[in-house]
Design a protein around this motif. Structure first.
Motif, PDB file in Angstrom:
ATOM      1  N   SER A 150       0.745  -1.136  -0.062  1.00 30.16           N
ATOM      2  CA  SER A 150      -0.116  -0.294  -0.182  1.00 30.16           C
ATOM      3  C   SER A 150       1.280   1.156   0.015  1.00 30.16           C
ATOM      4  CB  SER A 150      -0.764   0.402   1.352  1.00 30.16           C
ATOM      5  OG  SER A 150      -1.657  -0.533   1.084  1.00 30.16           O
ATOM      6  N   ALA A 151       2.002   1.251   0.327  1.00 29.67           N
ATOM      7  CA  ALA A 151       3.020   2.228   1.276  1.00 29.67           C
ATOM      8  C   ALA A 151       3.690   2.777  -0.640  1.00 29.67           C
ATOM      9  CB  ALA A 151       4.263   2.084   2.109  1.00 29.67           C
ATOM     10  N   ARG A 152       3.606   1.250  -1.188  1.00 29.15           N
ATOM     11  CA  ARG A 152       4.787   1.425  -2.213  1.00 29.15           C
ATOM     12  C   ARG A 152       3.353   2.331  -3.874  1.00 29.15           C
ATOM     13  NH1 ARG A 152       7.974   1.467  -6.234  1.00 29.15           N
ATOM     14  NH2 ARG A 152       8.003   0.000  -7.591  1.00 29.15           N
ATOM     15  N   TYR A 153       2.070   1.992  -3.325  1.00 35.57           N
ATOM     16  CA  TYR A 153       1.399   1.490  -3.994  1.00 35.57           C
ATOM     17  C   TYR A 153       1.215   3.413  -4.121  1.00 35.57           C
ATOM     18  CZ  TYR A 153      -3.403   2.715  -6.429  1.00 35.57           C
ATOM     19  OH  TYR A 153      -4.384   3.172  -6.824  1.00 35.57           O
ATOM     20  N   GLU A 154       0.784   3.980  -2.703  1.00 34.07           N
ATOM     21  CA  GLU A 154       0.698   5.484  -3.189  1.00 34.07           C
ATOM     22  C   GLU A 154       1.428   6.508  -3.362  1.00 34.07           C
ATOM     23  OE1 GLU A 154      -0.030   6.194   1.178  1.00 34.07           O
ATOM     24  OE2 GLU A 154      -1.550   4.955   1.419  1.00 34.07           O
ATOM     25  N   ARG A 155       3.393   6.026  -3.134  1.00 32.28           N
ATOM     26  CA  ARG A 155       4.429   6.562  -3.790  1.00 32.28           C
ATOM     27  C   ARG A 155       4.237   7.355  -5.241  1.00 32.28           C
ATOM     28  NH1 ARG A 155       7.039   3.614   0.347  1.00 32.28           N
ATOM     29  NH2 ARG A 155       7.295   1.789  -1.368  1.00 32.28           N
ATOM     30  N   LEU A 156       3.686   5.705  -5.814  1.00 32.99           N
ATOM     31  CA  LEU A 156       3.819   5.285  -7.725  1.00 32.99           C
ATOM     32  C   LEU A 156       2.018   6.362  -7.821  1.00 32.99           C
ATOM     33  CD1 LEU A 156       4.350   1.252  -7.774  1.00 32.99           C
ATOM     34  CD2 LEU A 156       5.475   2.937  -8.736  1.00 32.99           C
ATOM     35  N   ILE A 157       1.449   5.832  -7.066  1.00 33.94           N
ATOM     36  CA  ILE A 157       0.475   6.775  -7.514  1.00 33.94           C
ATOM     37  C   ILE A 157       0.858   8.521  -7.776  1.00 33.94           C
ATOM     38  CG2 ILE A 157      -1.597   7.898  -6.943  1.00 33.94           C
ATOM     39  CD1 ILE A 157      -1.680   5.022  -8.177  1.00 33.94           C
ATOM     40  N   ALA A 158       1.654   8.736  -6.511  1.00 28.41           N
ATOM     41  CA  ALA A 158       1.858  10.517  -6.238  1.00 28.41           C
ATOM     42  C   ALA A 158       2.505  10.577  -7.629  1.00 28.41           C
ATOM     43  CB  ALA A 158       2.751  10.627  -4.806  1.00 28.41           C
ATOM     44  N   GLU A 159       3.720   9.314  -7.991  1.00 25.97           N
ATOM     45  CA  GLU A 159       4.623   9.393  -8.770  1.00 25.97           C
ATOM     46  C   GLU A 159       4.136   9.461 -10.707  1.00 25.97           C
ATOM     47  OE1 GLU A 159       8.823   7.357 -11.271  1.00 25.97           O
ATOM     48  OE2 GLU A 159       8.303   6.195  -9.124  1.00 25.97           O
ATOM     49  N   TRP A 160       3.404   9.016 -10.578  1.00 23.82           N
ATOM     50  CA  TRP A 160       2.710   8.909 -11.536  1.00 23.82           C
ATOM     51  C   TRP A 160       1.624  10.494 -12.308  1.00 23.82           C
ATOM     52  CZ3 TRP A 160      -2.793   9.589 -12.684  1.00 23.82           C
ATOM     53  CH2 TRP A 160      -3.373   9.459 -13.973  1.00 23.82           C
ATOM     54  N   ALA A 161       1.714  10.504 -11.344  1.00 20.06           N
ATOM     55  CA  ALA A 161       0.947  11.925 -10.897  1.00 20.06           C
ATOM     56  C   ALA A 161       1.435  13.380 -11.893  1.00 20.06           C
ATOM     57  CB  ALA A 161      -0.504  12.839  -9.917  1.00 20.06           C
ATOM     58  N   ALA A 162       2.542  13.326 -11.055  1.00 19.71           N
ATOM     59  CA  ALA A 162       3.501  14.014 -11.448  1.00 19.71           C
ATOM     60  C   ALA A 162       3.630  14.341 -12.371  1.00 19.71           C
ATOM     61  CB  ALA A 162       5.039  14.558 -10.308  1.00 19.71           C
ATOM     62  N   ALA A 163       4.055  12.925 -13.498  1.00 17.35           N
ATOM     63  CA  ALA A 163       4.759  12.450 -14.578  1.00 17.35           C
ATOM     64  C   ALA A 163       3.360  12.905 -14.814  1.00 17.35           C
ATOM     65  CB  ALA A 163       5.504  11.147 -14.979  1.00 17.35           C
ATOM     66  N   VAL A 164       2.531  12.706 -15.138  1.00 16.57           N
ATOM     67  CA  VAL A 164       0.900  13.550 -16.565  1.00 16.57           C
ATOM     68  C   VAL A 164       1.222  15.006 -15.991  1.00 16.57           C
ATOM     69  CG1 VAL A 164      -1.600  13.512 -16.176  1.00 16.57           C
ATOM     70  CG2 VAL A 164      -0.495  11.280 -15.611  1.00 16.57           C
ATOM     71  N   ARG A 165       1.363  15.035 -14.812  1.00 18.40           N
ATOM     72  CA  ARG A 165       1.590  16.800 -14.923  1.00 18.40           C
ATOM     73  C   ARG A 165       2.804  16.916 -15.688  1.00 18.40           C
ATOM     74  NH1 ARG A 165       0.307  16.487  -9.685  1.00 18.40           N
ATOM     75  NH2 ARG A 165       2.324  16.621  -8.917  1.00 18.40           N
ATOM     76  N   GLY A 166       3.816  17.023 -15.326  1.00 20.84           N
ATOM     77  CA  GLY A 166       5.141  17.340 -17.105  1.00 20.84           C
ATOM     78  C   GLY A 166       4.785  16.917 -17.819  1.00 20.84           C
ATOM     79  N   GLU A 167       3.961  15.950 -18.528  1.00 23.37           N
ATOM     80  CA  GLU A 167       3.989  15.450 -19.858  1.00 23.37           C
ATOM     81  C   GLU A 167       2.735  16.688 -20.227  1.00 23.37           C
ATOM     82  OE1 GLU A 167       3.023  11.325 -20.436  1.00 23.37           O
ATOM     83  OE2 GLU A 167       4.971  10.795 -18.864  1.00 23.37           O
ATOM     84  N   VAL A 168       2.196  17.143 -19.469  1.00 18.43           N
ATOM     85  CA  VAL A 168       0.728  18.157 -20.140  1.00 18.43           C
ATOM     86  C   VAL A 168       1.729  19.075 -20.153  1.00 18.43           C
ATOM     87  CG1 VAL A 168      -0.857  19.484 -19.864  1.00 18.43           C
ATOM     88  CG2 VAL A 168      -1.109  16.538 -19.004  1.00 18.43           C
ATOM     89  N   VAL A 169       3.038  20.095 -19.313  1.00 18.94           N
ATOM     90  CA  VAL A 169       3.356  21.247 -19.284  1.00 18.94           C
ATOM     91  C   VAL A 169       4.202  20.880 -20.589  1.00 18.94           C
ATOM     92  CG1 VAL A 169       5.422  22.275 -17.900  1.00 18.94           C
ATOM     93  CG2 VAL A 169       3.595  21.110 -16.743  1.00 18.94           C
ATOM     94  N   GLU A 170       4.959  19.607 -20.845  1.00 27.25           N
ATOM     95  CA  GLU A 170       5.313  19.471 -22.120  1.00 27.25           C
ATOM     96  C   GLU A 170       5.093  20.013 -23.253  1.00 27.25           C
ATOM     97  OE1 GLU A 170       8.255  16.167 -22.386  1.00 27.25           O
ATOM     98  OE2 GLU A 170       9.592  16.664 -20.513  1.00 27.25           O
ATOM     99  N   ALA A 171       3.885  19.043 -23.299  1.00 27.90           N
ATOM    100  CA  ALA A 171       2.674  19.337 -24.535  1.00 27.90           C
ATOM    101  C   ALA A 171       2.324  20.792 -24.716  1.00 27.90           C
ATOM    102  CB  ALA A 171       1.972  18.535 -24.600  1.00 27.90           C
ATOM    103  N   ALA A 172       2.369  21.353 -23.942  1.00 28.48           N
ATOM    104  CA  ALA A 172       2.183  22.349 -24.071  1.00 28.48           C
ATOM    105  C   ALA A 172       3.139  23.368 -24.250  1.00 28.48           C
ATOM    106  CB  ALA A 172       1.377  22.650 -23.146  1.00 28.48           C
TER     107      ALA A 172
END
Length: 59
Positions: free
Chosen positions: A37-59
């Motif tokens: 569960s702790a690893r899952y929470e870390r991965l979700i936070a990492e995934w969300a940051a990656a998605v935000r970064g990819e959206v910024v790059e695309a803009a």
């Protein structure tokens, strides 16, 4: 908790993090351990940051 950068110091792509999430939790009917569960929470936070970064790059 901040996302976990790759060994190069760069954030991992969202697709790579998503693959790790899917590998960790193959069957949603099965409960994760406390450690899982702790690893899952870390991965979700990492995934969300990656998605935000990819959206910024695309803009």
């Amino acid at each position: 908790m901040p996302p976990t950068p790759s060994a190069s110091g760069q954030p991992r792509p969202a697709a790579v993090v998503n693959a790790d999430i899917r590998a960790l939790w193959r069957d949603p009917r099965v409960r994760l351990t406390a450690e899982g569960s702790a690893r899952y929470e870390r991965l979700i936070a990492e995934w969300a940051a990656a998605v935000r970064g990819e959206v910024v790059e695309a803009a």
